[in-house]
Design a protein around this motif. Structure first.
Motif, short mmCIF file in Angstrom:
data_model
loop_
_atom_site.label_atom_id
_atom_site.label_comp_id
_atom_site.label_asym_id
_atom_site.label_seq_id
_atom_site.Cartn_x
_atom_site.Cartn_y
_atom_site.Cartn_z
N ALA A 1 0.83 -1.20 0.00
CA ALA A 1 0.00 0.00 0.00
C ALA A 1 0.87 1.25 0.00
O ALA A 1 0.59 2.22 -0.71
N VAL A 2 1.93 1.23 0.80
CA VAL A 2 2.86 2.37 0.85
C VAL A 2 3.51 2.57 -0.51
O VAL A 2 3.61 3.70 -1.01
N HIS A 3 3.94 1.48 -1.14
CA HIS A 3 4.56 1.60 -2.46
C HIS A 3 3.57 2.11 -3.50
O HIS A 3 3.93 2.89 -4.38
N GLY A 4 2.33 1.70 -3.38
CA GLY A 4 1.30 2.21 -4.28
C GLY A 4 1.13 3.71 -4.12
O GLY A 4 1.02 4.45 -5.11
N ARG A 5 1.11 4.17 -2.89
CA ARG A 5 0.98 5.61 -2.63
C ARG A 5 2.21 6.36 -3.14
O ARG A 5 2.10 7.45 -3.70
N LEU A 6 3.38 5.78 -2.94
CA LEU A 6 4.61 6.43 -3.43
C LEU A 6 4.60 6.52 -4.96
O LEU A 6 5.06 7.52 -5.53
N ASP A 7 4.07 5.52 -5.63
CA ASP A 7 3.97 5.57 -7.09
C ASP A 7 3.07 6.71 -7.53
O ASP A 7 3.37 7.44 -8.49
N VAL A 8 1.95 6.90 -6.83
CA VAL A 8 1.03 7.99 -7.15
C VAL A 8 1.71 9.33 -6.91
O VAL A 8 1.60 10.25 -7.73
N ILE A 9 2.43 9.45 -5.79
CA ILE A 9 3.14 10.70 -5.48
C ILE A 9 4.20 10.98 -6.53
O ILE A 9 4.34 12.12 -7.00
N GLU A 10 4.94 9.97 -6.94
CA GLU A 10 5.98 10.15 -7.95
C GLU A 10 5.37 10.63 -9.26
O GLU A 10 5.89 11.55 -9.91
N GLU A 11 4.27 10.04 -9.66
CA GLU A 11 3.61 10.44 -10.90
C GLU A 11 3.12 11.89 -10.80
O GLU A 11 3.27 12.67 -11.74
N THR A 12 2.57 12.25 -9.64
CA THR A 12 2.10 13.62 -9.44
C THR A 12 3.25 14.61 -9.50
O THR A 12 3.14 15.67 -10.12
N VAL A 13 4.37 14.27 -8.88
CA VAL A 13 5.54 15.15 -8.90
C VAL A 13 6.07 15.30 -10.32
O VAL A 13 6.39 16.41 -10.75
N GLU A 14 6.11 14.22 -11.07
CA GLU A 14 6.60 14.29 -12.46
C GLU A 14 5.70 15.19 -13.29
O GLU A 14 6.19 16.03 -14.07
N LYS A 15 4.38 15.05 -13.15
CA LYS A 15 3.46 15.90 -13.90
C LYS A 15 3.61 17.36 -13.48
O LYS A 15 3.56 18.26 -14.33
N THR A 16 3.79 17.59 -12.19
CA THR A 16 3.96 18.96 -11.70
C THR A 16 5.24 19.58 -12.25
O THR A 16 5.24 20.73 -12.68
N VAL A 17 6.32 18.83 -12.26
CA VAL A 17 7.59 19.33 -12.79
C VAL A 17 7.45 19.64 -14.28
O VAL A 17 7.91 20.68 -14.75
N GLU A 18 6.81 18.76 -15.03
CA GLU A 18 6.60 19.01 -16.45
C GLU A 18 5.79 20.29 -16.66
O GLU A 18 6.09 21.10 -17.54
N HIS A 19 4.74 20.45 -15.85
CA HIS A 19 3.91 21.65 -15.95
C HIS A 19 4.72 22.91 -15.62
O HIS A 19 4.64 23.92 -16.33
N LEU A 20 5.52 22.84 -14.55
CA LEU A 20 6.33 23.99 -14.16
C LEU A 20 7.39 24.31 -15.20
O LEU A 20 7.67 25.49 -15.47
#
Length: 99
Positions: free
Chosen positions: A44-63
């Motif tokens: 479950a923790v790894h699943g949440r970390l995957d979601v966070i990583e994807e969100t960070v990547e999208k945010t960085v691309e947007h920025l």
């Protein structure tokens, strides 16, 4: 600005860790239930970390896109600025002297 740099550094570390070795597939054990619960929590923790990583990547691309857009606007504005008080004046008389 500092949180952005921290986020970018964290993303770089996540990407670097992901390129070194692919994660091994998870094989659940058929042992005791306490271990199974621990494994479920771990997954479950790894699943949440995957979601966070994807969100960070999208945010960085947007920025990155936003920064590129702002830089291009600044460059465009710089070319369209009128001459300032300290800029050299043009040679209106054609005699080669600056006013």
């Amino acid at each position: 600005m500092r949180p952005l740099l921290c986020a970018l550094a964290g993303l770089a570390l996540l990407r670097a860790a992901g390129t070194e070795a692919a994660p091994e597939p998870f094989m659940p054990s058929r042992g005791d239930s306490a271990r199974s619960t621990g494994c479920d929590t771990h997954m479950a923790v790894h699943g949440r970390l995957d979601v966070i990583e994807e969100t960070v990547e999208k945010t960085v691309e947007h920025l990155e896109a936003e920064v590129k857009g702002l830089l291009s606007q600044l460059e465009e504005l710089a070319w369209n600025l009128p001459p300032g008080p300290f800029s050299p004046t043009s040679d209106l008389l054609g005699d080669g002297e600056q006013l």
